[in-house]
Design a protein around this motif. Structure first.
Motif, PDB file in Angstrom:
ATOM      1  N   LEU A 315       3.452  -2.526   6.309  1.00  0.00           N
ATOM      2  CA  LEU A 315       4.252  -1.473   5.686  1.00  0.00           C
ATOM      3  C   LEU A 315       4.387  -0.273   6.611  1.00  0.00           C
ATOM      4  O   LEU A 315       5.450   0.358   6.674  1.00  0.00           O
ATOM      5  CB  LEU A 315       3.630  -1.047   4.356  1.00  0.00           C
ATOM      6  N   ILE A 349       2.877   7.048   0.587  1.00  0.00           N
ATOM      7  CA  ILE A 349       3.129   5.615   0.411  1.00  0.00           C
ATOM      8  C   ILE A 349       2.124   4.796   1.214  1.00  0.00           C
ATOM      9  O   ILE A 349       1.616   3.769   0.750  1.00  0.00           O
ATOM     10  CB  ILE A 349       4.574   5.266   0.819  1.00  0.00           C
ATOM     11  N   PHE A 352      -1.218   4.751  -0.624  1.00  0.00           N
ATOM     12  CA  PHE A 352      -1.225   3.949  -1.841  1.00  0.00           C
ATOM     13  C   PHE A 352      -1.136   2.454  -1.574  1.00  0.00           C
ATOM     14  O   PHE A 352      -1.738   1.651  -2.283  1.00  0.00           O
ATOM     15  CB  PHE A 352      -0.053   4.357  -2.753  1.00  0.00           C
ATOM     16  N   THR A 353      -0.362   2.058  -0.547  1.00  0.00           N
ATOM     17  CA  THR A 353      -0.043   0.639  -0.384  1.00  0.00           C
ATOM     18  C   THR A 353      -0.732  -0.051   0.783  1.00  0.00           C
ATOM     19  O   THR A 353      -0.983  -1.254   0.721  1.00  0.00           O
ATOM     20  CB  THR A 353       1.478   0.471  -0.222  1.00  0.00           C
ATOM     21  N   ALA A 520      -5.442  -0.451  -8.524  1.00  0.00           N
ATOM     22  CA  ALA A 520      -4.273   0.076  -9.239  1.00  0.00           C
ATOM     23  C   ALA A 520      -4.685   0.801 -10.514  1.00  0.00           C
ATOM     24  O   ALA A 520      -4.169   1.885 -10.824  1.00  0.00           O
ATOM     25  CB  ALA A 520      -3.306  -1.068  -9.560  1.00  0.00           C
ATOM     26  N   PHE A 537       9.318   5.826  -6.302  1.00  0.00           N
ATOM     27  CA  PHE A 537       9.151   4.395  -6.143  1.00  0.00           C
ATOM     28  C   PHE A 537      10.489   3.686  -6.361  1.00  0.00           C
ATOM     29  O   PHE A 537      11.407   4.240  -6.969  1.00  0.00           O
ATOM     30  CB  PHE A 537       8.129   3.851  -7.143  1.00  0.00           C
TER      31      PHE A 537
END
Length: 558
Positions: A315, A349, A352-353, A520, A537
């Motif tokens: 990512l 981002i 979080f990912t 999550a 998102f």
């Protein structure tokens, strides 16, 4: 093919991330049968050839794709499409010439690299992959142009097609060579030769997109000029008009070179680290391992660690590509609030990912490595390198933010300092800690570059990534990691008498469910993810996440 449209930061990131994920999966898929097909010597030759090829490819492109992306984005933002087209053509010319020269050089110097690596069979694999340089510099320039136009689907599609063709044909050639009884060295060369077929396929796809966009641009100009004529307004020049190319190319190359060298240094960092480790592994660790142990560790590192630890940054790679034109456009128009918003968003981002994938590969490395490859050997290095990728992700993303803000020299300087630290600590630690000394040195490099980047970004725009939410976020990460490790350890103990692959599968699946689900849930329960975050998102995710947020908020209120 439908009309090509601009992609937003989120959409562009998702397209590039999906393409990178598919490409990484296919690359991993190639390495799995390679592990079964080849012995340690063949695996080392395959890994070494790929690492030296990636470095030479980046030299061939010399940071041009990122520079082209930035320059094209700026010129379209300022209403100068004709200049953007000349930037593109200048990049294509450079890619063609550089690719030809370096393909010949790599083919000729392959035996020298084999001597440095100190492993036989490497030269044959390097020579097999050298012709791919005839195509990939051109492909890189075309992808940079489309990214500058904020059209990520072209590069994403070509990347997926390239990987499919490369993996399938490479494995078929390797299998055929082994069936003919030619041995591991020729098989490794045959597998790497699949990259040549992949390059041809990707180039074909990019040509198709380029023709489509050219027709679309020409139609847009004709439509505008017809309306302008009716309204007695000045016509817009065609982006394909003829100008003094020699003069224009000199100006373009001067501007590109000013940005491309810093881009080359920053983009080459990860590949340099991998190449350094593979190239000097035998020499740096000869006091720590026997030659047989070092051969096994190097084979595992090149085949397993590099491929698995390359998954979490996917990512970040996508974000690094898509954020440059977005921030560059805002920065060129002096919209500093937009620069701050987009830069903060991209770092959020990443947090979080990117982190959960690194966590999973860290705590469940034994099961995942044993499930995917022949056995779990090398899983300790996989775990250590996966943990280090958390800092690698922030390094790559912050480099791109600086680049988009027109500060490529800063990111280059920071990267050079980090790479020097990598070399120094590798030489100091590898003789006493083996592979873990090399990984610790890489971690120090990532941390040093990240710290310097964020320090300089905050001088100009104050990033607001998580603010006061850092403490609950770190708590969510720690609890998820500990629970995931416990799940894997428990399941391995319970399934000890089962067939190995089944035991690894159950343990890895349990760890993935626990890490992903708990991570999550805790982000929502601790209110680390806010409604404002959800608004950024992708649309399909907003509804379900908002519903979960309301559930946790009601629970907290009770």
């Amino acid at each position: 093919m439908s009309t090509l449209k601009k992609d937003s930061l989120i959409k562009g990131t998702l397209i590039l991330a999906a393409a990178a994920l598919v490409a990484r999966f296919l690359g991993l898929f190639q390495r799995i049968p390679t592990d079964y097909m080849l012995g340690d010597e063949g695996n080392i030759a395959f890994s070494a050839a790929n690492q030296i090829y990636m470095i030479v490819l980046m030299i061939a492109t010399a940071g041009f794709p990122s520079a082209i992306s930035k320059m094209v984005s700026e010129r379209y933002a300022l209403g100068r499409p004709d200049e953007a087209q000349h930037v593109y053509r200048a990049g294509l010319l450079f890619g063609a010439v550089a690719g030809l020269v370096l393909a010949i050089a790599l083919f000729a110097l392959a035996p020298v690299y084999e001597i440095i690596v100190h492993k036989p069979g490497v030269a044959l694999a390097v020579r097999a992959i050298a012709p791919a340089l005839l195509f990939f510099p051109l492909i890189a320039m075309m992808r940079g142009y489309f990214q500058g136009r904020q059209m990520m689907s072209a590069g994403g599609t070509s990347q997926i097609v390239e990987q499919f063709v490369r993996v399938i044909l490479g494995l078929l050639l390797g299998w055929l060579v082994l069936e003919l009884g030619w041995g591991d060295r020729w098989a490794a060369a045959a597998i790497t030769f699949g990259s040549v077929f992949g390059g041809i396929a990707a180039f074909t796809v990019m040509l198709r997109f380029a023709r489509k966009l050219k027709r679309q641009d020409a139609g847009s100009v004709r439509s505008y000029n017809a309306e302008a004529s009716a309204a007695f307004m000045p016509s817009r020049p065609s982006p394909y008009r003829k100008t003094n190319k020699d003069l224009r190319y000199r100006a373009i190359y001067k501007e590109i070179m000013r940005m491309s060298i810093p881009a080359l240094i920053t983009s080459i960092a990860i590949n340099f680290i991998n190449l350094f480790d593979v190239t000097f592994f035998m020499r740096l660790t000869e006091r720590f391992y026997t030659e047989a142990q070092a051969t096994l560790e190097l084979a595992d590192y090149g085949l397993k660690t590099v491929s698995l630890a390359g998954i979490p940054p996917i990512l970040a790679i996508a974000l690094s590509s898509s954020i440059i034109p977005v921030i560059s456009s805002a920065y060129s128009l002096k919209k500093m609030d937009e620069v701050k918003r987009q830069a903060s968003l991209v770092m959020r981002i990443v947090c979080f990912t990117g982190v959960p994938f690194a966590l999973l590969l860290t705590v469940a490395a034994y099961s995942i490595t044993g499930l995917i490859f022949v056995g779990p050997s090398g899983s300790g290095a996989v775990a250590a390198m996966s943990a280090a990728t958390i800092l690698q992700i922030t390094m790559m993303t912050s480099n791109s933010i600086l680049y988009g803000m027109g500060k490529p020299r800063l990111s280059m300087r920071h990267t050079i300092i980090g790479l020097l630290l990598k070399v120094v600590f590798s030489v100091a630690l590898a003789p006493f800690l083996g592979i873990y000394g090399l990984i610790i040195a890489s971690t120090i490099c990532f941390a040093a570059v990240t710290f310097q980047n964020l320090h300089n970004i905050n001088k100009e725009v104050k990033l607001v990534v998580l603010g006061r939410r850092w403490l609950p976020y770190l708590a969510a990460v720690a609890v998820s990691a500990l629970a995931g490790w416990g799940a894997e350890y428990s399941l391995l103990a319970v399934t000890e008498g089962w067939p190995d692959k089944l035991s690894y599968l159950v343990a890895a699946a349990a760890a993935a469910i626990v890490v992903g689900g708990l991570y999550a849930a805790l982000l929502l329960a601790f209110r680390v993810v806010t409604p404002e975050d959800v608004a950024s998102f992708p649309r399909p995710l907003r509804g379900p996440i908002n519903k979960l947020l309301r559930v946790f908020q009601r629970g907290a209120a009770v």
